[in-house]
Motif scaffolding. Structure first.
Motif, PDB file in Angstrom:
ATOM      1  N   LEU A   1       1.946  42.318  49.411  1.00 47.88           N
ATOM      2  CA  LEU A   1       3.547  42.649  48.088  1.00 47.88           C
ATOM      3  C   LEU A   1       2.778  43.039  47.238  1.00 47.88           C
ATOM      4  N   LEU A   2       3.122  44.412  46.346  1.00 45.44           N
ATOM      5  CA  LEU A   2       2.845  44.825  44.948  1.00 45.44           C
ATOM      6  C   LEU A   2       4.271  45.778  44.515  1.00 45.44           C
ATOM      7  N   PRO A   3       4.164  45.907  42.919  1.00 42.30           N
ATOM      8  CA  PRO A   3       5.654  46.095  42.147  1.00 42.30           C
ATOM      9  C   PRO A   3       5.546  47.654  41.885  1.00 42.30           C
TER      10      PRO A   3
ATOM     11  N   PRO B   1       2.282  38.127  45.596  1.00 45.48           N
ATOM     12  CA  PRO B   1       2.763  39.625  44.838  1.00 45.48           C
ATOM     13  C   PRO B   1       1.474  39.524  42.969  1.00 45.48           C
ATOM     14  N   VAL B   2       2.118  40.689  42.779  1.00 41.49           N
ATOM     15  CA  VAL B   2       1.288  40.445  41.110  1.00 41.49           C
ATOM     16  C   VAL B   2       1.427  39.778  40.193  1.00 41.49           C
ATOM     17  N   PHE B   3       3.093  39.617  39.794  1.00 42.80           N
ATOM     18  CA  PHE B   3       3.254  38.983  38.724  1.00 42.80           C
ATOM     19  C   PHE B   3       4.026  37.453  39.399  1.00 42.80           C
ATOM     20  N   ALA B   4       4.189  36.771  38.490  1.00 39.46           N
ATOM     21  CA  ALA B   4       4.552  35.716  38.401  1.00 39.46           C
ATOM     22  C   ALA B   4       5.781  35.755  39.069  1.00 39.46           C
ATOM     23  N   GLN B   5       6.908  36.122  38.292  1.00 40.30           N
ATOM     24  CA  GLN B   5       8.672  36.232  38.954  1.00 40.30           C
ATOM     25  C   GLN B   5       8.874  36.282  40.474  1.00 40.30           C
ATOM     26  N   GLY B   6       7.579  37.657  41.152  1.00 41.16           N
ATOM     27  CA  GLY B   6       7.475  38.185  42.436  1.00 41.16           C
ATOM     28  C   GLY B   6       7.089  36.825  42.834  1.00 41.16           C
ATOM     29  N   VAL B   7       5.805  36.050  42.599  1.00 44.79           N
ATOM     30  CA  VAL B   7       5.156  34.991  43.355  1.00 44.79           C
ATOM     31  C   VAL B   7       6.188  34.549  43.191  1.00 44.79           C
ATOM     32  N   THR B   8       6.783  33.682  42.557  1.00 46.93           N
ATOM     33  CA  THR B   8       8.276  33.275  42.691  1.00 46.93           C
ATOM     34  C   THR B   8       8.885  33.581  44.435  1.00 46.93           C
ATOM     35  N   GLY B   9       9.367  33.917  44.235  1.00 45.18           N
ATOM     36  CA  GLY B   9      10.535  34.836  44.899  1.00 45.18           C
ATOM     37  C   GLY B   9      10.038  35.143  46.308  1.00 45.18           C
ATOM     38  N   ALA B  10       9.159  35.506  46.836  1.00 45.24           N
ATOM     39  CA  ALA B  10       7.922  35.453  48.009  1.00 45.24           C
ATOM     40  C   ALA B  10       7.577  34.565  48.590  1.00 45.24           C
ATOM     41  N   ALA B  11       7.193  32.970  47.131  1.00 52.20           N
ATOM     42  CA  ALA B  11       6.518  31.781  48.250  1.00 52.20           C
ATOM     43  C   ALA B  11       8.460  30.984  48.259  1.00 52.20           C
ATOM     44  N   ALA B  12       9.450  31.736  48.262  1.00 48.62           N
ATOM     45  CA  ALA B  12      10.276  30.932  48.778  1.00 48.62           C
ATOM     46  C   ALA B  12      10.687  30.869  50.427  1.00 48.62           C
ATOM     47  N   SER B  13      10.392  32.418  50.126  1.00 48.26           N
ATOM     48  CA  SER B  13      10.507  32.874  52.259  1.00 48.26           C
ATOM     49  C   SER B  13       9.108  32.703  52.815  1.00 48.26           C
ATOM     50  N   ALA B  14       7.911  32.461  52.264  1.00 49.21           N
ATOM     51  CA  ALA B  14       6.481  32.253  53.104  1.00 49.21           C
ATOM     52  C   ALA B  14       6.610  30.930  53.090  1.00 49.21           C
ATOM     53  N   ARG B  15       7.093  30.115  51.956  1.00 47.57           N
ATOM     54  CA  ARG B  15       7.191  28.646  52.456  1.00 47.57           C
ATOM     55  C   ARG B  15       8.196  28.067  53.612  1.00 47.57           C
ATOM     56  N   ALA B  16       9.172  28.676  54.213  1.00 45.52           N
ATOM     57  CA  ALA B  16       9.780  28.042  54.572  1.00 45.52           C
ATOM     58  C   ALA B  16      10.298  29.125  55.708  1.00 45.52           C
ATOM     59  N   ALA B  17       9.333  30.094  56.616  1.00 49.09           N
ATOM     60  CA  ALA B  17       8.129  30.584  57.085  1.00 49.09           C
ATOM     61  C   ALA B  17       7.100  30.289  57.487  1.00 49.09           C
ATOM     62  N   GLY B  18       6.596  29.038  56.778  1.00 53.33           N
ATOM     63  CA  GLY B  18       5.250  28.157  57.046  1.00 53.33           C
ATOM     64  C   GLY B  18       4.070  29.693  56.882  1.00 53.33           C
ATOM     65  N   ILE B  19       4.437  30.747  56.292  1.00 52.12           N
ATOM     66  CA  ILE B  19       2.938  31.826  56.089  1.00 52.12           C
ATOM     67  C   ILE B  19       2.980  31.620  54.888  1.00 52.12           C
ATOM     68  N   PRO B  20       1.449  31.325  55.171  1.00 51.67           N
ATOM     69  CA  PRO B  20       0.495  31.444  53.482  1.00 51.67           C
ATOM     70  C   PRO B  20       0.332  32.309  52.461  1.00 51.67           C
ATOM     71  N   MET B  21       0.548  32.511  51.594  1.00 51.49           N
ATOM     72  CA  MET B  21       0.061  33.297  50.390  1.00 51.49           C
ATOM     73  C   MET B  21      -0.862  33.340  49.770  1.00 51.49           C
ATOM     74  N   VAL B  22      -1.558  34.644  49.481  1.00 51.84           N
ATOM     75  CA  VAL B  22      -3.012  34.282  48.463  1.00 51.84           C
ATOM     76  C   VAL B  22      -2.609  35.424  47.170  1.00 51.84           C
ATOM     77  N   ALA B  23      -1.835  35.179  46.143  1.00 51.25           N
ATOM     78  CA  ALA B  23      -0.823  35.528  45.045  1.00 51.25           C
ATOM     79  C   ALA B  23      -2.345  36.704  43.618  1.00 51.25           C
ATOM     80  N   PHE B  24      -1.657  36.666  42.999  1.00 48.06           N
ATOM     81  CA  PHE B  24      -2.666  37.852  41.611  1.00 48.06           C
ATOM     82  C   PHE B  24      -1.687  37.579  40.340  1.00 48.06           C
ATOM     83  N   SER B  25      -1.246  36.271  40.625  1.00 52.19           N
ATOM     84  CA  SER B  25      -1.173  36.201  39.296  1.00 52.19           C
ATOM     85  C   SER B  25      -1.595  35.018  38.617  1.00 52.19           C
TER      86      SER B  25
END
Length: 409
Positions: A71-73, A135-159
């Motif tokens: 996930l990239l801006p 994602p790269v930036f904090a606001q993107g991580v916040t949004g993506a994390a909500a979906s990833a958490r609900a789906a049980g998908i781990p995320m390795v972010a760059f923020s």
């Protein structure tokens, strides 16, 4: 106690990736640290056979069976779009340098926003992504994390904003807390005990100051004075004023902490010398924000210390990147490279446990281009950093980065 199955899977990653690294040089190696005394033999990687998955939309890199989102801006504009291009290039380079990687990268645009991050994650998950990079930036991580958490998908972010880290949302970036811990610990080992600090009056400064106070106390030091300054564009009026306000306390200190980069420390040094302060007995300390050509060549900063990752890996990576894309990469381009290499290594060697939290948070950690790192259960990370001394024509290592979390060496 570490689950034995997890340890065996983790060690298989180390063995495989060490073999990969032998053919690619230091910047190509990503290994799992630790695994001492393991007799692994030839353990084939397992793969999870995907069911019926939606056809990927947008850009796809690689042709493997295991889908990983990146996930990239891309449409955010300005420097954000430039970062997106660099990170995508680095991800492509990682797959090109990883033989037979069974990974397919689904590149999704976050537009650099919270809603964009959520939409990009939703789309990637619907298309079968088992892991999200970015994602790269904090606001993107916040949004993506909500979906990833609900789906049980781990995320390795760059923020680098530690506030967006959480269980299952791991940050691969360089966090200011690691810098502060390393430089204060090294200073204490060199008998520096009394500190002053000039800290920006912003969210970064708040994080740095909290860690600074904690680490100075932990190492038995004392803080004599802290001044907080505001910068408005290139206007350094408040910085100069707060530096002058600090002069009365400097006779009692042997270390002056100036975490910000961007030319702040040279302004401080020049102001103090102009005020007649003798800096001979005061060591100026910085953070990874000092890692720039301007700081390394500035005669005012000679003898100062700052923490940072091992340079050798980045130099080799930078050469390969420039050869492939025509220009040298920025320092943070390694995040995407290491993220993709980590994903590919776990797919190859950790079998069905490949993205399990117990594998991702293995306490032995991993060794990437920038050296040793590991993810903590709360989503933050720890990195093995070196300490450098500025020479006026570069920086020399005065304390090497550790290569093993167990021994710290």
């Amino acid at each position: 106690m570490i689950d034995k199955g997890i340890s065996r899977a983790a060690c298989r990653v180390k063995t495989f990736l060490r073999t990969v690294g032998a053919g690619l040089g230091v910047a190509g190696a990503l290994a799992l640290s630790g695994c001492m005394g393991s007799n692994l033999g030839g353990v084939p990687g397992q793969s999870i056979q995907p069911g019926e998955l939606a056809q990927p939309t947008g850009q796809v890199v690689g042709s493997g069976q295991v889908r990983v989102a990146l996930l990239l801006p891309m449409s955010a504009g300005g420097s954000a779009s430039s970062i997106a291009t660099v990170f995508k290039n680095s991800a492509e380079l990682a797959l090109a340098n990883f033989p037979n990687a069974d990974v397919q990268l689904l590149v999704k645009d976050t537009a650099g926003t919270t809603s964009g991050g959520r939409a990009a994650a939703d789309q990637a998950i619907a298309e079968g992504a088992e892991l999200i990079l970015g994602p790269v930036f904090a606001q993107g991580v916040t949004g993506a994390a909500a979906s990833a958490r609900a789906a049980g998908i781990p995320m390795v972010a760059f923020s680098s904003d530690a506030s967006v880290a959480s269980r299952g949302t791991y940050l691969l970036s360089f966090l200011p807390q690691s810098d502060v811990k390393r430089i204060v610990a090294y200073s204490a080992s060199q008998k520096r005990r009394s500190y002053a600090a000039l800290i920006p009056d912003d969210s970064y400064g708040a994080v740095v100051e909290a860690t600074f106070r904690q680490e100075v106390g932990r190492t038995g030091g004392r803080i004599v004075a802290i001044q907080r300054y505001k910068l408005t564009g290139t206007d350094s009026t408040d910085l100069v004023a707060k530096t002058n306000a600090l002069t009365a306390s400097l006779g009692q200190v042997d270390a002056l902490f100036i975490p910000a980069g961007g030319g702040v420390a040279p302004v401080v040094a020049q102001t103090l010398r102009g005020a007649g302060v003798n800096l001979g007995n005061i060591k100026m300390l910085g953070t990874g924000q000092w890692d720039s050509p301007e700081m390394k060549s500035n005669p005012l900063m000679v003898g100062s210390w700052y923490p940072g990752p091992d340079d050798k890996g980045f130099e080799a990576f930078s050469g390969r990147y420039k050869s492939a894309y025509g220009s040298p990469p920025p320092r943070n381009a390694t995040l995407a490279y290491d993220g993709v290499t980590l994903a590919a290594g776990l797919v190859r060697s950790a079998g069905v446990q490949r993205f399990a939290s117990s594998v991702l948070t293995n306490p032995d950690g991993f060794i990437g281009i920038d050296g040793l790192f590991r993810f903590k259960a709360d989503g933050q990370n720890e990195r093995g950093l070196a300490v450098y001394q500025l020479t006026g024509s570069g920086a020399q290592t005065i304390s090497p980065a550790p290569r093993d979390f167990r021994s710290g060496t």
